[in-house]
Design a protein around this motif. Sequence first.
Motif, short mmCIF file in Angstrom:
data_model
loop_
_atom_site.label_atom_id
_atom_site.label_comp_id
_atom_site.label_asym_id
_atom_site.label_seq_id
_atom_site.Cartn_x
_atom_site.Cartn_y
_atom_site.Cartn_z
N LEU A 151 23.13 28.81 70.77
CA LEU A 151 24.37 28.18 71.25
C LEU A 151 25.47 28.16 70.20
CD1 LEU A 151 23.04 25.09 73.28
CD2 LEU A 151 23.48 27.42 74.07
N TYR A 152 25.09 28.10 68.92
CA TYR A 152 26.10 27.84 67.88
C TYR A 152 26.20 28.91 66.80
CZ TYR A 152 26.34 23.13 69.84
OH TYR A 152 26.51 22.06 70.68
N ASP A 153 25.20 29.74 66.64
CA ASP A 153 25.24 30.75 65.58
C ASP A 153 26.04 31.96 66.08
OD1 ASP A 153 24.73 32.73 63.66
OD2 ASP A 153 22.72 31.96 63.26
N PRO A 154 27.13 32.30 65.39
CA PRO A 154 27.95 33.44 65.85
C PRO A 154 27.21 34.76 65.88
CG PRO A 154 28.74 32.58 63.74
CD PRO A 154 27.70 31.63 64.23
N ARG A 155 26.07 34.84 65.23
CA ARG A 155 25.26 36.06 65.30
C ARG A 155 24.58 36.22 66.66
NH1 ARG A 155 21.62 35.12 60.01
NH2 ARG A 155 21.75 32.99 60.89
N PHE A 156 24.47 35.11 67.40
CA PHE A 156 23.70 35.15 68.65
C PHE A 156 24.45 34.61 69.87
CE2 PHE A 156 20.56 34.54 65.17
CZ PHE A 156 19.91 35.76 65.28
N ASN A 157 25.53 33.87 69.71
CA ASN A 157 26.08 33.11 70.83
C ASN A 157 27.19 33.81 71.61
OD1 ASN A 157 28.24 32.90 69.08
ND2 ASN A 157 28.36 30.66 69.16
N THR A 158 27.28 35.14 71.50
CA THR A 158 28.33 35.86 72.24
C THR A 158 27.79 36.56 73.48
OG1 THR A 158 27.98 37.80 70.82
CG2 THR A 158 29.67 36.22 70.14
N TYR A 159 26.59 36.23 73.90
CA TYR A 159 25.98 36.90 75.04
C TYR A 159 26.65 36.50 76.35
CZ TYR A 159 23.63 32.37 75.33
OH TYR A 159 23.37 31.04 75.40
N ALA A 210 26.36 36.34 80.81
CA ALA A 210 25.44 35.74 81.78
C ALA A 210 24.29 36.67 82.15
CB ALA A 210 26.20 35.34 83.04
N THR A 211 24.48 37.98 82.01
CA THR A 211 23.42 38.93 82.38
C THR A 211 22.74 39.54 81.17
OG1 THR A 211 25.04 40.73 82.52
CG2 THR A 211 24.59 39.48 84.54
N ASP A 212 23.03 39.04 79.98
CA ASP A 212 22.47 39.60 78.75
C ASP A 212 21.12 38.96 78.42
OD1 ASP A 212 24.65 41.24 78.41
OD2 ASP A 212 25.74 39.79 77.16
N PRO A 213 20.34 39.60 77.54
CA PRO A 213 19.05 39.03 77.12
C PRO A 213 19.17 37.63 76.53
CG PRO A 213 19.18 41.32 76.46
CD PRO A 213 20.54 40.96 76.99
N GLY A 214 20.29 37.34 75.88
CA GLY A 214 20.47 36.01 75.29
C GLY A 214 20.39 34.91 76.33
N CYS A 215 20.94 35.17 77.49
CA CYS A 215 20.89 34.18 78.56
C CYS A 215 19.45 33.96 79.04
CB CYS A 215 21.76 34.64 79.73
SG CYS A 215 22.90 33.37 80.33
N ALA A 216 18.72 35.06 79.19
CA ALA A 216 17.32 34.95 79.60
C ALA A 216 16.51 34.20 78.55
CB ALA A 216 16.74 36.34 79.82
N LEU A 217 16.81 34.44 77.28
CA LEU A 217 16.08 33.76 76.21
C LEU A 217 16.33 32.25 76.27
CD1 LEU A 217 15.73 34.94 72.54
CD2 LEU A 217 16.06 32.53 73.10
#
Length: 332
Positions: A137-145, A147-154
């Motif tokens: 949610l907060y790390d700029p390395r991960f929080n740019t996903y 709604a259909t990206d793997p980040g959302c599923a994770l």
Amino acid sequence: MRILTALLLLVPLAAQADPAIDRVLGQVVTPGLSRFVAATDALDQAAQADCRAESADLRTAWNGAMDAWFAIADLRFGPLEDGARRQVIAYWPDKSGHRPKALSRILSSQDPALTTPERYGEQPVSVRGLYAIEAMLYDPRFNTYGATDPGCALVRAATADLARTARDVATDWNTGFAETLRTAGEAGNPRFLDEIEARQVIFTALLTSLQFDITERLGLPLGTPDTPRPTRAEGRLSQRSQHNLELALAAHQALALALVPEGATMTEEDFERVRWMASKLDDPDFSAVEDPMGRFRLEAVQTALTLLRAEANEELSAALGVTMGLNALDGD
């Protein structure tokens, strides 16, 4: 009548409930677990509705779950330790930097756990629980996903996994371990051979949590005078470092005052003093450790907390008739 009286004298009396244990269960354990289960369920529901990092509802729910965690984080025994559940819920500190690497791996590999959420429990603890969700949610390395990206599923898999873990912990407390504590010293209780052992495990957990604040929550960002390490602060990504410390201190106070018997010399003022100092830091992410005055304030809290822990050890051990046992920080 004499025969009946004699027979009654041969019947072993049930051990009287320890009021200290009853207070801990009634004032700390039961309400704390109930709140944590509700908060993690709310987090999971928010993620299923909108898993994007910019979702205000999701961030609010995550912060609510983090707040609720601190009310039970001092329970360093029993169901919270079984199956490494503490690590599953709150894997911190991550001194070797496992979390970013593990998150990157699972996101890039299209791991089946992302499409089969019930398998998320097979993942390493570094990508499970509150702090993994914080990174998403907060790390700029991960929080740019999107709604259909793997980040959302994770995020959806991780919140569902966290909610399940919270329910499992609460179930184990409510269906067995609470009674195990209550019946310490009674026949058929192999875990606690007397009520002193039950008191000791709670007392040890309290002192361990105080030490964790001193050496980890404060000690890690303080580093050394020549090399402060603000990036090692807990909750730095979400700007919660000071808030987490304040919640931890409030939880320690609640546990100590529930555990302490009537007439003990430990007072609320002993905790209130340290909590007041922490509330005046004005340093949300402990980045001020790089400034001499900011460092001085954080060191002052650490010193006051060290004194408080020594006082709690002396006064509570005498009042409760216990000494500190082995704990999870031994040997670290």
